[in-house]
Design a protein around this motif. Sequence first.
Motif, PDB file in Angstrom:
ATOM      1  N   THR A   2       5.961  84.883 -54.264  1.00 44.10           N
ATOM      2  CA  THR A   2       5.523  84.441 -56.004  1.00 44.10           C
ATOM      3  C   THR A   2       6.507  82.684 -55.721  1.00 44.10           C
ATOM      4  OG1 THR A   2       8.033  84.810 -56.586  1.00 44.10           O
ATOM      5  CG2 THR A   2       6.251  86.049 -56.985  1.00 44.10           C
ATOM      6  N   ILE A   3       5.634  81.802 -56.620  1.00 40.46           N
ATOM      7  CA  ILE A   3       6.746  80.538 -56.793  1.00 40.46           C
ATOM      8  C   ILE A   3       7.801  80.228 -55.568  1.00 40.46           C
ATOM      9  CG2 ILE A   3       6.753  78.359 -58.364  1.00 40.46           C
ATOM     10  CD1 ILE A   3       4.568  79.345 -60.320  1.00 40.46           C
ATOM     11  N   THR A   4       7.609  79.353 -55.188  1.00 43.54           N
ATOM     12  CA  THR A   4       9.583  78.416 -54.090  1.00 43.54           C
ATOM     13  C   THR A   4       9.611  77.968 -54.961  1.00 43.54           C
ATOM     14  OG1 THR A   4       8.199  77.396 -53.144  1.00 43.54           O
ATOM     15  CG2 THR A   4       8.385  79.583 -52.435  1.00 43.54           C
ATOM     16  N   ARG A   5      11.082  78.356 -54.953  1.00 41.87           N
ATOM     17  CA  ARG A   5      12.441  77.546 -55.550  1.00 41.87           C
ATOM     18  C   ARG A   5      13.100  76.347 -55.052  1.00 41.87           C
ATOM     19  NH1 ARG A   5      13.127  79.813 -60.644  1.00 41.87           N
ATOM     20  NH2 ARG A   5      11.392  80.187 -61.644  1.00 41.87           N
ATOM     21  N   GLY A   6      13.377  77.049 -53.826  1.00 47.64           N
ATOM     22  CA  GLY A   6      14.117  75.955 -53.329  1.00 47.64           C
ATOM     23  C   GLY A   6      14.825  76.157 -51.762  1.00 47.64           C
ATOM     24  N   ALA A   7      14.964  75.731 -51.680  1.00 46.50           N
ATOM     25  CA  ALA A   7      15.556  76.288 -49.664  1.00 46.50           C
ATOM     26  C   ALA A   7      16.987  74.829 -49.089  1.00 46.50           C
ATOM     27  CB  ALA A   7      14.184  75.783 -48.529  1.00 46.50           C
ATOM     28  N   THR A   8      17.573  75.629 -47.911  1.00 47.63           N
ATOM     29  CA  THR A   8      18.498  75.218 -47.729  1.00 47.63           C
ATOM     30  C   THR A   8      18.764  75.779 -45.784  1.00 47.63           C
ATOM     31  OG1 THR A   8      21.570  74.818 -48.655  1.00 47.63           O
ATOM     32  CG2 THR A   8      20.404  76.966 -48.547  1.00 47.63           C
ATOM     33  N   PHE A   9      18.801  74.545 -45.316  1.00 46.49           N
ATOM     34  CA  PHE A   9      19.126  75.128 -44.137  1.00 46.49           C
ATOM     35  C   PHE A   9      20.587  75.330 -43.959  1.00 46.49           C
ATOM     36  CE2 PHE A   9      15.771  72.031 -43.852  1.00 46.49           C
ATOM     37  CZ  PHE A   9      15.374  72.419 -42.884  1.00 46.49           C
ATOM     38  N   THR A  10      21.041  76.250 -42.903  1.00 53.22           N
ATOM     39  CA  THR A  10      22.490  76.379 -41.752  1.00 53.22           C
ATOM     40  C   THR A  10      23.347  75.103 -41.472  1.00 53.22           C
ATOM     41  OG1 THR A  10      20.784  77.254 -40.081  1.00 53.22           O
ATOM     42  CG2 THR A  10      22.384  78.580 -41.841  1.00 53.22           C
ATOM     43  N   ASN A  11      24.079  75.702 -40.869  1.00 57.16           N
ATOM     44  CA  ASN A  11      25.051  73.729 -40.949  1.00 57.16           C
ATOM     45  C   ASN A  11      24.997  73.855 -39.431  1.00 57.16           C
ATOM     46  OD1 ASN A  11      26.036  73.815 -42.994  1.00 57.16           O
ATOM     47  ND2 ASN A  11      28.154  74.853 -42.065  1.00 57.16           N
ATOM     48  N   ASP A  12      23.307  74.437 -38.469  1.00 52.60           N
ATOM     49  CA  ASP A  12      23.325  74.164 -37.340  1.00 52.60           C
ATOM     50  C   ASP A  12      21.525  73.985 -37.503  1.00 52.60           C
ATOM     51  OD1 ASP A  12      22.343  76.609 -37.882  1.00 52.60           O
ATOM     52  OD2 ASP A  12      23.419  77.280 -35.912  1.00 52.60           O
ATOM     53  N   GLY A  13      21.517  73.965 -38.200  1.00 45.49           N
ATOM     54  CA  GLY A  13      20.073  73.490 -38.287  1.00 45.49           C
ATOM     55  C   GLY A  13      19.204  74.415 -37.810  1.00 45.49           C
TER      56      GLY A  13
END
Length: 298
Positions: free
Chosen positions: A118-129
């Motif tokens: 379904t429609i994606t809302r967001g993302a976030t990386f881990t601290n080490d990328g």
Amino acid sequence: FLSLVNTTVGVLVWRVATGERIGGPLPRLNAQFARAPDPFSATADFLAVKSQADNSLSILDVRSGKLGGPMQHPGPIWGVAFSPDERLVASASGGMNAVHLWDRVTGKEVREPLPHRTITRGATFTNDGRQILTWSRMSSYLWDVATGRQVTSFVGGNDIDPAIFSPDQRRVATLASGDVRVFDRETGALLIEPITGAAMFQLQSISFTADGRYLIAAKPGNPLALRVWPVPPTTQEPAPVWLTRLAAVLAGGEIDERGLLAERAFDVSIFDEIRAELAALPDDAAYAEWGRWFLADR
């Protein structure tokens, strides 16, 4: 914190804590800042800017005013995240129900988009990328950035927005239609029963306290609405004896020598015994705070 101010000469960027002007004047763009946990990169040198007219994403160099991109999308852009080293940009787009990974300098996609149902809302990386947490209306996933392989899925709830890491990066929390869930990052297992009732407060954001012991859900505005819950700690220690006793009572049985659940009747007085045991434990004992909270109304 940074402040963006529109003036007759363009957009000026100020550091709130010191009053120092660190960027601008920048061009007055016919666009808006991308929705994200934070539209700035880690150093605040770059700012994600999206255009609704053509579903493009551009990266603004705050200090020089140079605009990089555009990165074209097949549909509306809902969220953006920078990798910790600022080399990659992740964008959640509704056109393909996917999260795109871009090279910030070249503006080119570095791999195939990460697919969702379904429609994606967001993302976030881990601290080490090395990994990235993404979420759509009905699912949230952890991916390996280098390979694009899905590592873990976090199941439960509808209309998910947002998903976040705990400070130690070992847990993932989601807000879905007013229900809050906390998962183990590695296994995707649900760590506590879903916390319900947040919808009646129209809560829109969640965050962990710095020590990871509490989860806060908030509704911005005036008046500000907050709800706070204790969260069980992650621990490598064996489960305390009182916790296994409590689990046996709630399950209505115990595991026998064959590894099967054998039914057994328990006296309700065992709750009082466990309460007394918890009261004698130090506050930082594993699961003690959660146990006290769990038994408070039983």
